[in-house]
Design an enzyme around this catalytic site. Structure first.
Site, short mmCIF file in Angstrom:
data_model
loop_
_atom_site.label_atom_id
_atom_site.label_comp_id
_atom_site.label_asym_id
_atom_site.label_seq_id
_atom_site.Cartn_x
_atom_site.Cartn_y
_atom_site.Cartn_z
N CYS A 9 0.87 -1.16 0.00
CA CYS A 9 0.00 0.00 0.00
C CYS A 9 0.91 1.22 0.00
O CYS A 9 2.13 1.07 0.15
CB CYS A 9 -0.88 -0.03 1.24
SG CYS A 9 -2.31 1.03 1.10
N THR A 10 0.38 2.39 -0.14
CA THR A 10 1.23 3.58 -0.17
C THR A 10 1.86 3.81 1.20
O THR A 10 3.08 3.80 1.34
CB THR A 10 0.42 4.82 -0.61
OG1 THR A 10 -0.14 4.57 -1.89
CG2 THR A 10 1.33 6.04 -0.70
N GLY A 11 1.04 4.02 2.23
CA GLY A 11 1.56 4.41 3.54
C GLY A 11 1.92 3.27 4.45
O GLY A 11 2.59 3.48 5.47
N ASN A 12 1.48 2.05 4.16
CA ASN A 12 1.71 0.90 5.02
C ASN A 12 1.32 1.22 6.46
O ASN A 12 2.06 0.97 7.40
CB ASN A 12 3.16 0.41 4.93
CG ASN A 12 3.42 -0.91 5.63
OD1 ASN A 12 4.41 -1.06 6.33
ND2 ASN A 12 2.57 -1.89 5.45
N SER A 13 0.10 1.80 6.60
CA SER A 13 -0.36 2.11 7.94
C SER A 13 -1.75 1.52 8.24
O SER A 13 -2.07 1.34 9.41
CB SER A 13 -0.41 3.63 8.17
OG SER A 13 -1.39 4.23 7.36
N CYS A 14 -2.54 1.22 7.23
CA CYS A 14 -3.90 0.72 7.47
C CYS A 14 -4.21 -0.56 6.70
O CYS A 14 -4.13 -1.66 7.24
CB CYS A 14 -4.95 1.76 7.08
SG CYS A 14 -4.93 3.27 8.03
N ARG A 15 -4.55 -0.40 5.42
CA ARG A 15 -5.06 -1.53 4.62
C ARG A 15 -4.08 -2.68 4.52
O ARG A 15 -4.45 -3.84 4.70
CB ARG A 15 -5.43 -1.05 3.21
CG ARG A 15 -6.59 -0.06 3.22
CD ARG A 15 -6.72 0.64 1.92
NE ARG A 15 -5.66 1.64 1.80
CZ ARG A 15 -5.54 2.49 0.80
NH1 ARG A 15 -6.39 2.45 -0.21
NH2 ARG A 15 -4.57 3.38 0.77
N SER A 16 -2.82 -2.38 4.23
CA SER A 16 -1.85 -3.47 4.06
C SER A 16 -1.60 -4.20 5.38
O SER A 16 -1.41 -5.42 5.38
CB SER A 16 -0.53 -2.93 3.48
OG SER A 16 -0.05 -1.85 4.24
N SER A 35 4.02 -6.97 4.86
CA SER A 35 3.43 -5.80 4.21
C SER A 35 4.45 -4.68 4.19
O SER A 35 5.37 -4.65 5.01
CB SER A 35 2.15 -5.35 4.92
OG SER A 35 2.43 -4.82 6.20
N THR A 63 5.12 -2.94 12.26
CA THR A 63 5.80 -1.67 11.99
C THR A 63 5.65 -1.32 10.51
O THR A 63 5.49 -2.20 9.66
CB THR A 63 7.30 -1.74 12.34
OG1 THR A 63 7.91 -2.80 11.58
CG2 THR A 63 7.52 -1.99 13.83
N ASP A 69 12.69 -2.51 1.12
CA ASP A 69 13.32 -3.39 2.11
C ASP A 69 13.21 -4.86 1.70
O ASP A 69 13.91 -5.71 2.26
CB ASP A 69 12.67 -3.22 3.49
CG ASP A 69 12.88 -1.84 4.08
OD1 ASP A 69 13.74 -1.08 3.57
OD2 ASP A 69 12.17 -1.49 5.05
N CYS A 82 -3.89 -0.73 -2.93
CA CYS A 82 -4.27 0.64 -3.31
C CYS A 82 -3.62 0.96 -4.65
O CYS A 82 -2.60 0.38 -5.01
CB CYS A 82 -3.86 1.66 -2.24
SG CYS A 82 -2.12 2.04 -2.16
N CYS A 89 4.88 -0.26 -7.85
CA CYS A 89 5.40 -1.57 -7.46
C CYS A 89 6.52 -2.05 -8.38
O CYS A 89 6.35 -2.17 -9.58
CB CYS A 89 4.27 -2.58 -7.48
SG CYS A 89 4.77 -4.22 -6.95
N ASP A 105 -9.37 3.82 1.45
CA ASP A 105 -8.45 4.12 2.55
C ASP A 105 -9.26 4.65 3.74
O ASP A 105 -9.75 5.78 3.70
CB ASP A 105 -7.41 5.15 2.13
CG ASP A 105 -6.32 5.35 3.16
OD1 ASP A 105 -6.46 4.83 4.30
OD2 ASP A 105 -5.33 6.02 2.84
#
Length: 146
Positions: A9-16, A35, A63, A69, A82, A89, A105
């Site tokens: 996902c873009t921010g790797n804070s919610c959906r992923s 993720s 995290t 990475d 997203c 990607c 989102d």
């Protein structure tokens, strides 16, 4: 060694992270799940953590990571959740499959606390349906190959 699945996902804070937690729960015996994001937010959204806790899944130790990475790891399947991550990607070593399953989102939800939390639950439930079906397909594939 189990095949690796990377959910982007873009921010790797919610959906992923919700998808990672759900897929790990339903298919962690079949695949190694990670993720990451194209522009990591640096945190996991507290409401994403709360939404998964409501269904008995703990992602509080997750995290936020950058998708680069994972460039040195064999990734069998990349799943973007997203549109921005789908466009950004890269191709990973060993990548065989790539899927794009877009979800709204929930971090952009507005309204009262309860209305925002309801959006996190709605997206969580959609992710649970899609990734549950994906896990069922993985299991069916294994049965067919036995």
């Amino acid at each position: 060694m189990k095949p690796r699945v990377l959910i982007l996902c873009t921010g790797n804070s919610c959906r992923s992270h919700m998808a990672e937690g759900i897929l790990r729960h339903v298919a962690g015996d079949l695949v190694e799940v990670h993720s990451a994001g194209s522009k990591p937010a640096g945190y996991v959204h507290p409401k994403a953590i709360a939404a998964l806790a409501e269904i008995g899944l703990d992602i509080s130790t997750h995290t936020s990571k950058h998708m680069n990475d994972f460039l040195d790891r064999d990734i069998a399947t990349v799943i973007t959740v997203c549109g921005n991550a789908d466009q950004a990607c890269p191709i990973y070593p060993g990548q065989v499959n790539r899927y794009h399953w877009g979800f709204d989102d929930p971090a952009h939800a507005t309204g009262t606390e309860e209305e925002v939390m309801a959006e996190f639950r709605r997206v969580r439930d959609q992710i649970q349906l899609v990734f549950g079906a994906y896990a069922a397909g993985l299991r069916e594939g294994l049965k067919a190959n036995v």
